[in-house]
Design an enzyme around this catalytic site. Structure first.
Site, PDB file in Angstrom:
ATOM      1  N   GLU A 243     -45.074 -20.273   0.331  1.00 23.24           N
ATOM      2  CA  GLU A 243     -46.521 -19.877   0.127  1.00 23.24           C
ATOM      3  C   GLU A 243     -46.817 -18.447   0.144  1.00 23.24           C
ATOM      4  OE1 GLU A 243     -49.378 -22.663   2.084  1.00 23.24           O
ATOM      5  OE2 GLU A 243     -50.179 -20.640   3.061  1.00 23.24           O
ATOM      6  N   ARG A 269     -66.059   5.828 -18.972  1.00 23.67           N
ATOM      7  CA  ARG A 269     -67.316   6.256 -17.929  1.00 23.67           C
ATOM      8  C   ARG A 269     -67.582   7.820 -17.756  1.00 23.67           C
ATOM      9  NH1 ARG A 269     -72.662   5.100 -16.679  1.00 23.67           N
ATOM     10  NH2 ARG A 269     -72.850   5.301 -14.570  1.00 23.67           N
TER      11      ARG A 269
END
Length: 380
Positions: A243, A269
């Site tokens: 997992e 930007r």
């Protein structure tokens, strides 16, 4: 360094082709907190769910490393973090223990559906009163007159619970057995005595539904036992390794996506007459994102190599989980900060990544539990 062959790259590229369709409408589904049934059908068609399982059950027979390599691309391309998390839960919570520990009858009955995705899986471990202390679970499985078992108790934080067709349930079969007093069972959703709770609202991973399970004299046959009675804790240990490796390699894909967005944004930007990437405060933050990503990938893949070789990876798994989960959270927070006000807006998509990432240091054993385990391995 791992070298990936043409077949592995083809599998990865194949999954990448599904990601736009898997991502479609992800923001709306997250806001509504609904499981993406239509996208799950696409996941089924993609073949992802059969990756690590034997071909005789409908799987693709791929290795742990190949499975991770493909799932990393799912994380990078699929913007529905909850859907990707449900995929990892399905694979590891039910498929992995069934193939490794299930009887031939259990495999024959359930694995084809798990591989195809027609049967959705979940596992039930945690209880509200014990949390990360799995040995303190109170759900019991007692023998009945027919040799089967009767489940009594409840489970919480069951990912995929509201939509699952089959569960792997961990319960106490001996009150004083310690680690050997826990067993694992395969329980179908329609079993009398099993009640699946309503979906529980949560901060992130909203399209991966969560619920409680309640067992009120829930009778299951002896054939439902995974492995042997008393081997549940060993099964759980195996499952949690898988997992962590699968869930957090998906996270590294998500980290790669955020890094790429931030690099592009920092170049475009401008503030005070220059690109924000020229400011050390921004560039160093992006560099830290890169360091976190590459460190996480290295620990996860190196641990998978060692685990495949049969080495003891108890410490490696814990370190990998701490690094990957905390790096993913730091990456998501950095991305929101770099995008500023835009990053805070839902339409940007980065605030959702941050909400999803908050769960990482909590599920699959909290960061505190992982650090305790490493300390124990050091003899502290």
């Amino acid at each position: 360094m791992i070298s990936w062959n043409a077949d592995q790259n083809a599998l990865r590229e194949g999954v990448a082709q599904w990601c736009d369709a898997l991502s479609e409408g992800h923001a709306e589904r997250d806001a509504a907190a609904v499981f993406p049934r239509e996208q799950w059908k696409l996941v089924q068609r993609s073949g992802i769910l059969g990756l690590p399982f034997d071909e005789r059950w409908g799987g693709l027979g791929q290795s742990l490393l190949t499975t991770m390599y493909v799932l990393e691309e799912l994380g990078a391309g699929c913007r529905d973090g909850g859907l990707a998390f449900s995929v990892a839960t399905h694979l590891t919570g039910v498929g992995v223990p069934l193939e490794r520990f299930g009887s031939h009858t259990l495999k024959q009955r359930f694995l084809p559906g798990v591989c195809s995705g027609g049967t959705i899986g979940a596992h039930a471990i945690t209880e509200s009163g014990s949390g990360s202390d799995a040995l303190a679970m109170r759900t019991t499985a007692t023998r009945d007159a027919d040799g089967g078992f009767v489940l009594r108790g409840s489970k919480s934080f069951v990912s995929n619970g509201p939509v699952a067709d089959v569960f792997v349930v961990y319960a106490r079969t001996h009150p004083d057995g310690g680690p050997f007093g826990i067993s694992a069972f395969v329980v179908e959703r329609n079993t009398p005595g099993l009640t699946v709770g309503a979906p529980v609202g949560k901060m992130g991973l909203r399209t991966s539904p969560l619920s409680e399970l309640h067992f009120d004299d829930c009778r299951i046959p002896a054939s439902a036992v995974l492995g042997r009675v008393g081997s549940g804790f060993l099964i759980l240990d195996h499952v949690m390794k898988w997992e962590i490796l699968l869930a957090f390699i998906i996270s590294t894909g998500q980290m790669r996506y955020r890094l790429d967005r931030c690099v592009e944004y920092a170049k475009e930007r401008t503030q005070f007459g220059q690109a924000i990437g020229s400011y050390q405060a921004i560039s160093h933050r992006i560099v830290d994102m890169k360091i976190g990503l590459e460190t996480s990938r290295k620990w996860l893949y190196d641990t998978a190599v060692r685990m495949t070789a049969g080495e003891n990876v108890t410490t490696d798994i814990s370190i990998s989980k701490v690094i990957a989960s905390e790096s993913a959270l730091a990456s998501a927070q950095a991305a929101v900060q770099i995008f500023g006000g835009s990053g805070y807006l839902t339409e940007c998509g980065l605030e959702k990544d941050l909400r999803d990432a908050v769960a990482g240091p909590i599920y699959s054993g909290t960061s505190e539990i992982q650090r305790n385990r490493v300390a124990s391995m050091l003899g502290l």
